[in-house]
Each structure stands twice: as structure tokens, then as C-alpha cells.
Design a protein around this motif. Structure first.
Motif, mmCIF file in Angstrom:
data_model
loop_
_atom_site.group_PDB
_atom_site.id
_atom_site.type_symbol
_atom_site.label_atom_id
_atom_site.label_comp_id
_atom_site.label_asym_id
_atom_site.label_seq_id
_atom_site.Cartn_x
_atom_site.Cartn_y
_atom_site.Cartn_z
ATOM 1 N N LYS A 113 -11.890 7.116 -4.808
ATOM 2 C CA LYS A 113 -11.310 6.363 -5.858
ATOM 3 C C LYS A 113 -11.554 7.004 -7.368
ATOM 4 C CE LYS A 113 -10.422 2.182 -3.501
ATOM 5 N NZ LYS A 113 -10.616 0.758 -3.308
ATOM 6 N N HIS B 252 -12.360 5.220 7.261
ATOM 7 C CA HIS B 252 -11.452 4.583 8.086
ATOM 8 C C HIS B 252 -11.400 5.116 9.589
ATOM 9 C CE1 HIS B 252 -7.304 4.103 9.378
ATOM 10 N NE2 HIS B 252 -7.274 2.891 8.832
ATOM 11 N N ASN C 111 -8.723 0.722 -7.884
ATOM 12 C CA ASN C 111 -7.183 0.708 -7.979
ATOM 13 C C ASN C 111 -6.722 0.611 -9.571
ATOM 14 O OD1 ASN C 111 -6.893 1.467 -5.267
ATOM 15 N ND2 ASN C 111 -6.960 -0.675 -4.625
ATOM 16 N N HIS D 266 0.877 -1.179 -0.084
ATOM 17 C CA HIS D 266 0.070 0.051 -0.031
ATOM 18 C C HIS D 266 0.899 1.387 0.004
ATOM 19 C CE1 HIS D 266 1.040 -0.913 4.258
ATOM 20 N NE2 HIS D 266 0.300 0.287 4.401
ATOM 21 N N ASN E 65 -6.041 2.865 -0.247
ATOM 22 C CA ASN E 65 -6.889 3.712 -0.956
ATOM 23 C C ASN E 65 -8.248 3.782 -0.286
ATOM 24 O OD1 ASN E 65 -4.889 5.020 -2.751
ATOM 25 N ND2 ASN E 65 -5.201 3.198 -4.127
ATOM 26 N N ILE E 66 -8.472 3.842 1.078
ATOM 27 C CA ILE E 66 -9.629 3.694 1.668
ATOM 28 C C ILE E 66 -10.175 5.215 1.946
ATOM 29 C CG2 ILE E 66 -8.341 3.822 4.069
ATOM 30 C CD1 ILE E 66 -10.967 2.025 4.918
ATOM 31 N N ASP E 67 -11.520 5.558 1.804
ATOM 32 C CA ASP E 67 -11.938 6.801 2.124
ATOM 33 C C ASP E 67 -11.587 6.918 3.517
ATOM 34 O OD1 ASP E 67 -14.074 9.038 1.792
ATOM 35 O OD2 ASP E 67 -14.684 8.227 3.539
ATOM 36 N N ILE F 187 -8.896 -4.042 9.365
ATOM 37 C CA ILE F 187 -8.594 -2.611 9.136
ATOM 38 C C ILE F 187 -8.119 -2.056 10.501
ATOM 39 C CG2 ILE F 187 -9.524 -0.255 8.390
ATOM 40 C CD1 ILE F 187 -11.551 -1.893 6.550
ATOM 41 N N GLU G 148 -6.858 -0.210 3.107
ATOM 42 C CA GLU G 148 -8.441 -0.434 2.596
ATOM 43 C C GLU G 148 -8.626 -1.867 2.898
ATOM 44 O OE1 GLU G 148 -8.654 -0.978 -1.933
ATOM 45 O OE2 GLU G 148 -6.923 0.347 -1.622
ATOM 46 N N SER H 106 -12.512 -3.313 -3.353
ATOM 47 C CA SER H 106 -11.464 -3.681 -4.609
ATOM 48 C C SER H 106 -11.477 -5.057 -4.784
ATOM 49 C CB SER H 106 -10.158 -3.456 -3.942
ATOM 50 O OG SER H 106 -9.804 -1.891 -3.726
ATOM 51 N N THR I 40 -2.272 2.297 7.463
ATOM 52 C CA THR I 40 -3.642 2.537 6.955
ATOM 53 C C THR I 40 -4.197 2.125 5.680
ATOM 54 O OG1 THR I 40 -3.665 4.810 7.978
ATOM 55 C CG2 THR I 40 -5.237 4.444 6.248
#
Length: 301
Positions: free
Chosen positions: A86, A293, A58, A26, A287-289, A245, A257, A210, A255
Motif C-alpha cells: 500500500k 492472498h 487506501n 474493489h 488492495n491486498i498483498d 477472503i 483485501e 484497512s 480478489t
């Protein structure tokens, strides 16, 4: 392209009964492993009008990045289920994020139209030899860093990542175990392997967004490779994904996704243990919001 680090997780090692290492992919450019395959595929293109694909996020971001590096236009077709963060990341790289339909399969129809009618090169997210080969560099990289790795836990969706990593890793270390991990809700590869052939599944919202989407009824490569190379498969509930997570953020300072947290989630749920040597969890993307998170981890803004 970055050489991404590995780090040991003391808490997960204790739970798994042996050393657990995190492959921090990541931290890759564009925040996910997908750049490896996309960059390889774009590098091998001839004269085209542009590039296109359908993506849960992604791969589209990676293809947009790779296309910008060589000056090609990119149109990334996404479904309404792809999170806004994303889509925004794709447009920030100069590509168009074209929202089409309610599933990845529907988004693919627009990508195929662009290929057919406008001369774009269609670079699928997983079922393509250049994509599989590019993802395979991760398998070699892991074994360069951890030569005695006994088990690789790989997030499983369309199978490009698992197929590439398994091909490369087993070529160098035939005894290595490859475990695919996905979500219980809408796992297309799991349903297809159970049926013995590619099948369609309903695409639904999941924390592991994803890993959503189908594998294609006409799948040429990844279904057979996953069937032949995978040593086991684990499916997780949404609560188990969230736990992964949360644990990676609180205990390991990473951090990630939902798709990247499935290995940790499997260890926490008692579904995955270290056997015969180090267990490597592939943290495939970050790439998590941010708001999501914070909600999962229990932080306040």
C-alpha cells in the motif's frame, strides 16, 4: 470515477437464506471506494500548497490520485503497520508516503504539522463532510442498481463509508437496514459506541488492516452518524475474515483485501442473514498483498 458492478453470489445466497449481492467497489479506480470521498474533497479545495492526510493505505492512495489529477503535491503519512504494497502504491502515484510512528494517530501528528507549518490542506480519511458526502454516492449507486435492497453490510472503521452510505440510502429508502462489520482486534468505532463516546484503542496487526486506526477523540461527525444510523454491528475473528477472503476468491472469483471480505465472513460464520429482501455486501477494496492472498486462498506461486 467508475460505476462499479453488482453481481449475485449463489453460494452466499444459499448460506444467507436469501439473495446476496456483491457490490464490487474493489474494481474502482485505485482499487477501493476511497476515491469517491477524496476526489470530492480535493475538488472543493481553494489555493493550498498541497494535500496531506494520515492513512492505513487506501485513503492515501485515493488522495494521491486525486491530487495528481489537479497537479497538487501530496504527502501521505502512514504508520509502520501499513503494508508495503500500500505504501508502494502511494509513491507510484507521485506522492510521498511518509512513515511516522506505530499508529494512525501518530501519523496524524505529522499531517497536522504539515497543515500548520507548511500550508498543506489536511483531508482526513473519514471525519470530514466532503469525505462523507463522497462516500454517500455509493449508497445511491447501490439503490439505482438494486432498488429492492433490504440490507447493506458495510465494512466499519472510522465510519465515513458507513455514515455516507447510510445517509444516502436511508434518505431514499428509510426502511433499509445498515449493518456495520469490523474485526474483533482493535475496532475503534465498536469500542467507542460501546463506551458511548470516542475512545482510543490499541492498534494491532489484522487481516482487515484497512479497518485499523482510531476514530479521533475529537470526532465531529462519524461517531454520531454511525450511532444514529446503524441498525446492527458484527465483529469477526481473524479466521472468519480469512474465510471471507478465501470464499470470495474460490466461489466468486473476486480478489479482495480483508476489510472487503468481512461481509462474506459474517455470512459464512452464521452471523449475518438476508432478511426481508436482498442483502448487499460491499466489497470495499482489493488492495491486498498478492503473496498474502495466495497464502490465504491456498494457491502456490
Amino acid at each position: 470515477m467508475r460505476l462499479t458492478p453488482v453481481k449475485q453470489s449463489p453460494a452466499l445466497s444459499e448460506l444467507a437464506g436469501g439473495p446476496v449481492w456483491l457490490k464490487c467497489e474493489h474494481h474502482q479506480e485505485t482499487g477501493a471506494f476511497k476515491l469517491r470521498g477524496a476526489a470530492n474533497a480535493v475538488a472543493r479545495l481553494g489555493d493550498v500548497a498541497g494535500v496531506t492526510t494520515a492513512s492505513t493505505g487506501n485513503h492515501g492512495r485515493a488522495l494521491a490520485y486525486a491530487a495528481r489529477q489537479v497537479g497538487l503535491p501530496a504527502v501521505i503519512c502512514v504508520s509502520r503497520l501499513v503494508p508495503e504494497n500500500k505504501r508502494a502504491a502511494i509513491t507510484a502515484l507521485g506522492a510521498e508516503a511518509r512513515v511516522t510512528g506505530a499508529s494512525q494517530d501518530e501519523a496524524f501528528e505529522e499531517a497536522r504539522r504539515l497543515e500548520r507549518e507548511e500550508g498543506f490542506a489536511l483531508i482526513p480519511p473519514f471525519d470530514h463532510p466532503d469525505i462523507v458526502a463522497g462516500q454517500g454516492t455509493l449508497g445511491l449507486e447501490i439503490l439505482d442498481q438494486l432498488p429492492d435492497a433490504a440490507t447493506l453490510a458495510i465494512p466499519l472503521s472510522g465510519g465515513g463509508l458507513l455514515a455516507g452510505v447510510a445517509l444516502a440510502a436511508k434518505a431514499r429508502r428509510p426502511e433499509i437496514r445498515i449493518i456495520g462489520i469490523s474485526m474483533e482486534r482493535g475496532a475503534a468505532m465498536a469500542a467507542s459506541l460501546s463506551a458511548g463516546h470516542p475512545v482510543e484503542v490499541e492498534e494491532v496487526e489484522t487481516l482487515a488492516d484497512s479497518l485499523g486506526g482510531g476514530i479521533g477523540r475529537d470526532n465531529r461527525l462519524t461517531f454520531a452518524l454511525c450511532r444514529d444510523l446503524m441498525d446492527g454491528m458484527i465483529l469477526l475473528s481473524e479466521a472468519e475474515i480469512a474465510a471471507g477472503i478465501r470464499h470470495l476468491a474460490r466461489e466468486d472469483g473476486e480478489t479482495v483485501e480483508g476489510a472487503a471480505a468481512v461481509g462474506a465472513g459474517a455470512v459464512l460464520a452464521g452471523k449475518l442473514r438476508a432478511r426481508g429482501g436482498p442483502l448487499v455486501l460491499l466489497l470495499s477494496g482489493g488492495n491486498i498483498d498478492p503473496a498474502l492472498h495466495r497464502e490465504i486462498v491456498g494457491e502456490t506461486s
